[in-house]
Design a protein around this motif. Sequence first.
Motif, PDB file in Angstrom:
ATOM      1  N   ASN A   1       0.853  -1.176   0.000  1.00 37.04           N
ATOM      2  CA  ASN A   1       0.000   0.000   0.000  1.00 37.04           C
ATOM      3  C   ASN A   1       0.893   1.231   0.000  1.00 37.04           C
TER       4      ASN A   1
ATOM      5  N   SER B   1     -11.096  -2.396   1.439  1.00 38.49           N
ATOM      6  CA  SER B   1     -10.647  -3.767   1.165  1.00 38.49           C
ATOM      7  C   SER B   1     -11.381  -4.322  -0.048  1.00 38.49           C
TER       8      SER B   1
ATOM      9  N   THR C   1      -6.316  -5.957  -2.025  1.00 35.79           N
ATOM     10  CA  THR C   1      -5.528  -5.260  -1.007  1.00 35.79           C
ATOM     11  C   THR C   1      -4.360  -6.102  -0.525  1.00 35.79           C
TER      12      THR C   1
END
Length: 850
Positions: free
Chosen positions: A190, A366, A389
């Motif tokens: 991320n 998500s 994710t």
Amino acid sequence: VSEFGPQPDGHGAPPHSRRPIQPLVSPNRAALRQPHRKPAPSPAVGNFQVMGGFQTLTKPSLDFFGKNPELLKRLSECSEENPTMADLLVALFFLPTHHLHEYGRLLLKLATCFEVCSNEYQVLQDSCSKFESLTQLLKRKRKDADYTCHFWKSFPGKMTDSLRKPHRRLICESSNKALTLQNAGRFSVNWFIVFNDALVHAQPYPDLRPLCLLYTRQRLHGRMNRLYGLKVITPEETFHLLASSAMEKAKWLRSINQAVEQALSGAGQDTTSVDSGSGQKLEPPVSRTASYTFYKDGRLKEATFGEFWAPNKTLNKSDHYQGHWKDGKMHGVGTYASGEVYDGFFQDNMRHGHGVLRSGKLNTSSPSVFIGQWLQDKKTGYGVFDDITKGEKYMGMWQDHLRQGTGVVVTQFGLYYEGAFKDNKMMGTGILLSEDDTTYEGEFSDDWTLNGKGVLTMANGDYLEGSFNGEWGSGLKVAGSYFKPHLFLDTDKDKTRAVKLGRLCVRAEDKWKAVFEECWRQLGCEEPGRGENGTAWENIAVALTTNRRHIQDRTLESLEVIPQHACDTPLHPLGRLLETLVAVYRMTYVGVGANRRLLPQAVSEIKSYLNRIFQIVRFLFPDMPEEGGLIPEPTTSIQDKKDPGSSDAPLESPKPGRVVSSSALLLPVLLPRLYPPLFTLYALEKEREDDVYWECVLRLNKQPDLALLAFLGVQQRFWPVSIPVPMPALGEKQQVLSSTKDVCFASAVETLQQISTTFTPSDKLQLIQLTFEEITQEVQALLKQDFLWSMDDLFPVFLYVVLRARIRNLGSEVSLIEDLMDPCVQHGEHGIMFTTLKACYYQIQHEKIT
């Protein structure tokens, strides 16, 4: 200097040189009349630098100035030692900005010629301040351009193409883990990047959120959230983030809010680097007016809102259904949206059959996609779950929404697991492989957690056998024995160490049963193959005539005769089946699923499709023989071809008939649609071998034609001594010289190159046959007589053609043909020709270049 008389020291300018002072002081007189406005310099040079323009100019500059560009160094006034050409070009283009400070000092000196209280003095002082401000602004802009340019050099290349824009400048980014997504998976990536116009969430594909509709909130629940947490709200998603420290949290809040404020004010393209030491707290307005088009899958996809926005205004989330009904209940195919979107089959108001569920599109961070079988509103049976994710994809069995049974998990980091699952966890016997071929086979107790007896095999063949405990990648506790098999002469035990994949995963025949069952139901069969042929055709006729306006009459007329045409329209049960199979196949093997270890499963899945579709075709056409059966040639056609006088000694034996093959019938329809993901897997699997082959191809192709023919051992009587010129006049030909290159057997080379443009093994084999024919024709024209090849003579010539064809992924092409070619041609003429091509590929890999 001035028309206002002599100066305090008594020295004045000649009368003829006196001019007004205003035109001298600033290039922007409007800016002087409006002190609150800042100068607006052109961003062209910075944009050029950000897009990599100076790197592009490096080669032509070197060609012009030479490797020691002293002239360019003097022109750019560069004081650095041993600067690169790109550095010199940057310095040269930014050189005019360095003179602004001197202009300001000049104006300041000029102001000393006037009385302090005079209007001229004030104008010159203000102009000097303007030049100083402009100097500082340009320095910050260059710093922004340098910072952004350096960022693009380290950014992944595929994403750079889509994100790199001339006006876009980097504010801050989280590659140092300063900001992470809360509750992210262990292997998830991320990466948050704040530009002057958008927030990018790279996970692993970049997702842009416009700054004008971005809101930030501090997380106040819990001590950790209060200190380090923040919430970022976008129209379609909310991110719950954690900073590494309170200082980082303050920095990110300030950076995002400042970027949002500048984007709202229209200054997003003129933003400057965030000053981490600034104590100013920017609060963008809560209520905003902006336009936004929803782009994610769901009920609002492609809807555009251009009105008032506020983060506390909730969207209308009333459930929405569009599809078939029965007795007032959702029944049949339809789409149901309620924050998450389900597209598939229903029964008695419940998801039942094959369907796709897209979750996390509107209100969570998500996002995930599930495609597979449902039973009474629960995931049950085979299905594929893509957790975007976490960067993981699961392909296996489900029961009551939980992973249960056998399955496979692949991750974006190259990890591969196949084995048992229980209660949604890796539990039981399994096999785990890492990207570097390190392998563990043994017991698991949780996701990526080893617990029990097993064997850990290193990439070099050494292995540990014993009891293991711990999470993969976080350190393992081992009690057992370490072996180095290559130290001993007995290699039988070493051979048993090779792990055979596919034993602990779902069989191809057990995948997508719900998809095929639905096709049989549409044909009026409760079970596969059990039904009336007439009823099936009646159901097909109803489906087609109900939607007749959507397809052409010519297609309708051929649907009952040619099965391939039925696959061209989704209105036909076979066409809908094919469309669904293409969707599930791409869902499985694209993205994270592009893992080279999945290739055997991908090939087996295609073969399973062929067998099961062929069963449906034979049900619709009951006179068609079984797989491997013969369709006899009509007797009349054979008799017509015979000459009455040659009946006792025919020149050619009559063919017994055509072999029925599901591959020959259906692969031309199916494979072109599945080819991109399948060939990607072949390319990944054969990457090392193809690299070795390609390096040898490049080196050998440096030789002229005659030298290469001699090197490969081609007999001189097969060497073309002349070739037709491109535009012949009266049979004119060109002499083949010792330096001639890429002209011998050119037509055969061109034919073989087309192998990369075809999809099915039969088409590729046909091109190989045409290549042999082209070679034979050229040799016969050279020898001026019929000629029968021996393999000793043919192989070097064909090897030459393969080298000159320069097929980049020949190993992948060979493997695809070998895996999917029709079994009935393996031992015939095409089979021998294919074996020759395969031998050429391996010969090139092991060719001694020197």
